[in-house]
Scaffold this motif. Structure first.
Motif, PDB file in Angstrom:
ATOM      1  N   GLN A 318      16.977 -21.730  -8.674  1.00 45.13           N
ATOM      2  CA  GLN A 318      16.222 -22.829  -8.063  1.00 45.13           C
ATOM      3  C   GLN A 318      14.821 -22.364  -7.645  1.00 45.13           C
ATOM      4  O   GLN A 318      13.837 -23.080  -7.838  1.00 45.13           O
ATOM      5  CB  GLN A 318      16.983 -23.354  -6.852  1.00 45.13           C
ATOM      6  CG  GLN A 318      18.279 -24.079  -7.209  1.00 45.13           C
ATOM      7  CD  GLN A 318      19.066 -24.498  -5.979  1.00 45.13           C
ATOM      8  OE1 GLN A 318      18.551 -24.465  -4.862  1.00 45.13           O
ATOM      9  NE2 GLN A 318      20.318 -24.882  -6.174  1.00 45.13           N
ATOM     10  N   ASP A 321      12.608 -21.840 -10.765  1.00 43.16           N
ATOM     11  CA  ASP A 321      12.123 -23.102 -11.313  1.00 43.16           C
ATOM     12  C   ASP A 321      10.859 -23.592 -10.601  1.00 43.16           C
ATOM     13  O   ASP A 321      10.064 -24.348 -11.172  1.00 43.16           O
ATOM     14  CB  ASP A 321      13.208 -24.180 -11.205  1.00 43.16           C
ATOM     15  CG  ASP A 321      14.338 -23.973 -12.209  1.00 43.16           C
ATOM     16  OD1 ASP A 321      14.108 -23.263 -13.207  1.00 43.16           O
ATOM     17  OD2 ASP A 321      15.432 -24.516 -11.979  1.00 43.16           O
ATOM     18  N   SER A 587      14.111 -14.849 -18.363  1.00 42.14           N
ATOM     19  CA  SER A 587      12.999 -15.328 -17.534  1.00 42.14           C
ATOM     20  C   SER A 587      11.718 -14.624 -17.971  1.00 42.14           C
ATOM     21  O   SER A 587      11.705 -13.411 -18.168  1.00 42.14           O
ATOM     22  CB  SER A 587      13.283 -15.058 -16.058  1.00 42.14           C
ATOM     23  OG  SER A 587      13.753 -13.737 -15.855  1.00 42.14           O
TER      24      SER A 587
END
Length: 632
Positions: A318, A321, A587
């Motif tokens: 989270q 993001d 990522s």
């Protein structure tokens, strides 16, 4: 934090090393390697000198790469040593070709640019003009010597061939054994052979080795028991001990980067201008971190790390993001497996293993570690077939899958099975037939935090059912050794790749189960069998049968038939439980580097799928295709 792997049909050693750098996994490549804690490298290795974009000139900027699992506190430049430096793979030392996952037949050229099969001869041609980092040419002699030395180690390619010879300075001919499918030989030879310099290792290729390796493996293809008694086998073992203990002072590669220096926390790899595709690689080098999640997460959020394969649990995901320039690729990955010690009482009783399958909450295990959000990276597996959902769709019919036991959480069925096995419950605690409490310990790599979380969830469910259970979170090296030695009760493993029989072999073949070669030769491992009644096959030696099938069966109807045989066996015997399917989380940041490989709506692409199957090979391939370019 999970360990990164590349499961495939290569040897157990390659699978373990792939876990460090991503056989066979790997084929991928599979056991977890230790993620050694340390301060992974941050900051640039230089200032930007390019103008960005795929046509940029070379920049002096270094990519800060912080993988979840890198190298141990000790390492060796000798790839035949148990502490071989896995990060050298693809970045420093090239393989012959990169398999286009999930295909079993398509490859991207690397060190080799041409290959063909004519009858029983497979020819491999090394690129013209390729050099070692000491500026000497890479020749067929390097490949020839490497393959013979790989034979000392017991690599899987020697199950495919009976010999090899040098044709010219750039070409080696391999003689395929009778009936060997070309597709599987390509996998073992093209996809899994890293070529090492004869100037360093050629001294170990004696005339005796040239005679013994083909002689032993030719006999081993016919009669493994007889082969194990040959004088050639004894000499091979002695020769490998000498090779593995050889001290190498300088790492000489043939790939896009060279090693400048290395510590327990970081390796600095600089671009090598002598690489055949150096003009495609726009960065100055790579700061290769050796860290844990505790060090990598802050690097990602501060954008000191440009790229990582570290697992992002829901709270971290989270936050990622919402981080500027943050991106996430989500290619297909592999399965997380809970494996039983099938040779240790009472786990050697199938009724006990089935009872545990009715108690262990697979969905809860998966969601405890990964949550349910999109991109969280893990989904629980409803039917235990022993292979991935992707391969189930390719090799099993829906009717076959529907006919298998789903083992829903059911305390009553578990109770009935344990009672049938002679256990009794008293005071809320299950007792063994000898009257002692039935307890269990889960063994996990302490750095694979998602697995520790999943196992803790399973242990809690078992304890609540009356089987007191705990989790032993230890070092990756200890966890790996304990499981191969058979000194465990419930352990962790990974299953991946694109060959269903190779998946079964990685768990129940001689790499992980009654092992025959390598560092754990003679060890019990998972302890399935050694003989068992397999549907469609009868009473067979599990390890040797899977070893043979994985190297003999082409991707055709026979592969589908055998996949169904083993799916029934795993579902009924429960030697291991595939409890979660991992979607790889890669990522990356666009703060300092641009032109990353594109993703489609599902978060992946053919190139990212290759990265997911084999990170080091895929990242290098992306660079060769003009991706991952420093911003100006």
């Amino acid at each position: 934090m999970r360990s990164a792997i590349s499961p495939n049909r290569s040897s157990a050693r390659k699978l373990r090393r792939a876990a460090v750098a991503l056989i066979g996994v790997g084929a991928l490549s599979v056991s977890a390697a230790a993620c050694t804690a340390g301060n992974a490298g941050g900051g640039s290795g230089g200032t930007s000198g390019g103008n960005g974009g795929s046509g940029a000139t070379t920049s002096t900027k270094y990519l800060n790469y912080s993988p979840c699992c890198s190298w141990n506190a000790t390492w060796s430049y000798n790839p035949y040593n148990v502490n071989g430096l896995g990060i050298a793979n693809d970045f420093i030392v090239q393989r012959l070709a990169v398999q286009k996952y999930p295909s079993l037949t398509d490859y991207e050229p690397q060190l080799a640019d041409k290959w063909s099969v004519n009858g029983s001869t497979m020819s491999v041609h090394i690129r013209e003009g390729v050099k070692w980092q000491d500026n000497t040419p890479v020749t067929s002699k390097d490949l020839y010597d490497t393959v013979l030395l790989d034979g000392l180690r017991g690599d899987g390619l020697w199950s495919d061939i009976t010999g090899l010879k040098i044709v010219d300075d750039q070409t080696v001919d391999f003689t395929l054994r009778e009936g060997q499918p070309a597709a599987l030989a390509y996998n073992d030879i093209l996809g899994n052979v890293f070529v090492y310099p004869s100037s360093v290792y050629g001294k170990f290729v004696t005339k005796q080795v040239e005679e013994d390796v083909p002689a032993y493996f030719t006999e081993n293809q016919k009669d493994p028991t007889k082969a194990g008694k040959m004088d050639a086998f004894k000499r091979i073992s002695t020769a490998f001990q000498k090779l593995a203990s050889y001290k190498v002072d300088t790492l000489i590669g043939n790939g896009p980067f060279k090693l400048d220096n290395i510590t327990t926390s970081q390796a600095k790899l600089s671009k090598w201008d002598g690489f055949y595709a150096a003009d495609k690689i726009k960065m100055g080098g790579i700061n290769f971190g050796n860290g844990s999640n505790q060090t990598i997460y802050p690097q990602l959020f501060s954008q000191q790390a440009d790229f990582s394969n570290v697992y992002l649990p829901p709270p971290i995901l989270q936050r990622w993001d919402k981080t500027p320039n943050a991106k996430l690729a989500l290619p297909s990955a592999f399965g997380f497996v809970l494996q039983f010690n099938n040779a240790k009482a009472p786990l050697n009783d199938v009724r006990v293993r089935q009872a545990l399958a009715y108690v262990i909450p697979r969905q809860t295990m998966s969601e405890a570690a990964y949550g349910t959000a999109q991109g969280a990276g893990g989904t629980w597996k409803e039917v235990n077939t022993g292979i991935s959902p992707t391969l189930e769709g390719l090799y099993l019919t829906q009717d076959q899958i529907n006919s298998l036991n789903k083992y829903p959480v059911d305390a009553d069925k578990a109770t009935q099975l344990l009672q049938q096995a002679g256990l009794k419950k008293s005071g809320g605690q299950w007792l063994l037939p000898n009257g002692k409490p039935f307890t269990l310990t889960f063994t996990a790599n302490s750095d694979t935090s998602d697995i520790v979380t999943s196992f803790t969830s399973a242990a809690k469910a078992l304890t609540n059912f009356g089987i007191k259970s705990d989790v032993n979170a230890t070092t990756g090296a200890q966890q790996d050794a304990d499981q191969h030695n058979g000194d465990f009760e419930i352990g962790m493993n990974f299953v991946g790749g694109n060959n269903p029989l190779g998946m079964y072999q990685s768990m129940m073949g001689s790499q992980n189960n009654y092992q025959t070669l390598g560092n754990y030769a003679g060890k019990r491992g998972i302890g399935v069998g050694p003989t068992a009644n397999v549907p469609g096959l009868g009473n067979v030696n599990v390890s040797s049968t899977l070893d043979a099938q994985a190297r003999n069966v082409a991707p055709d109807q026979k592969m589908k038939d055998l996949t169904w045989d083993w799916a029934q066996f795993v579902n009924q015997q429960v030697p291991y439980i595939w409890y979660a399917t991992k979607i790889y989380q890669f990522s990356y940041s666009e703060k300092s580097f641009t032109n990353w490989p594109p993703t489609t709506n599902n978060g992946s692409s053919p190139l990212w799928d290759i990265v997911g199957a084999n990170t080091s090979a895929g990242v290098v391939l992306a660079m060769e295709q003009g991706y991952i370019v420093p911003k100006s």
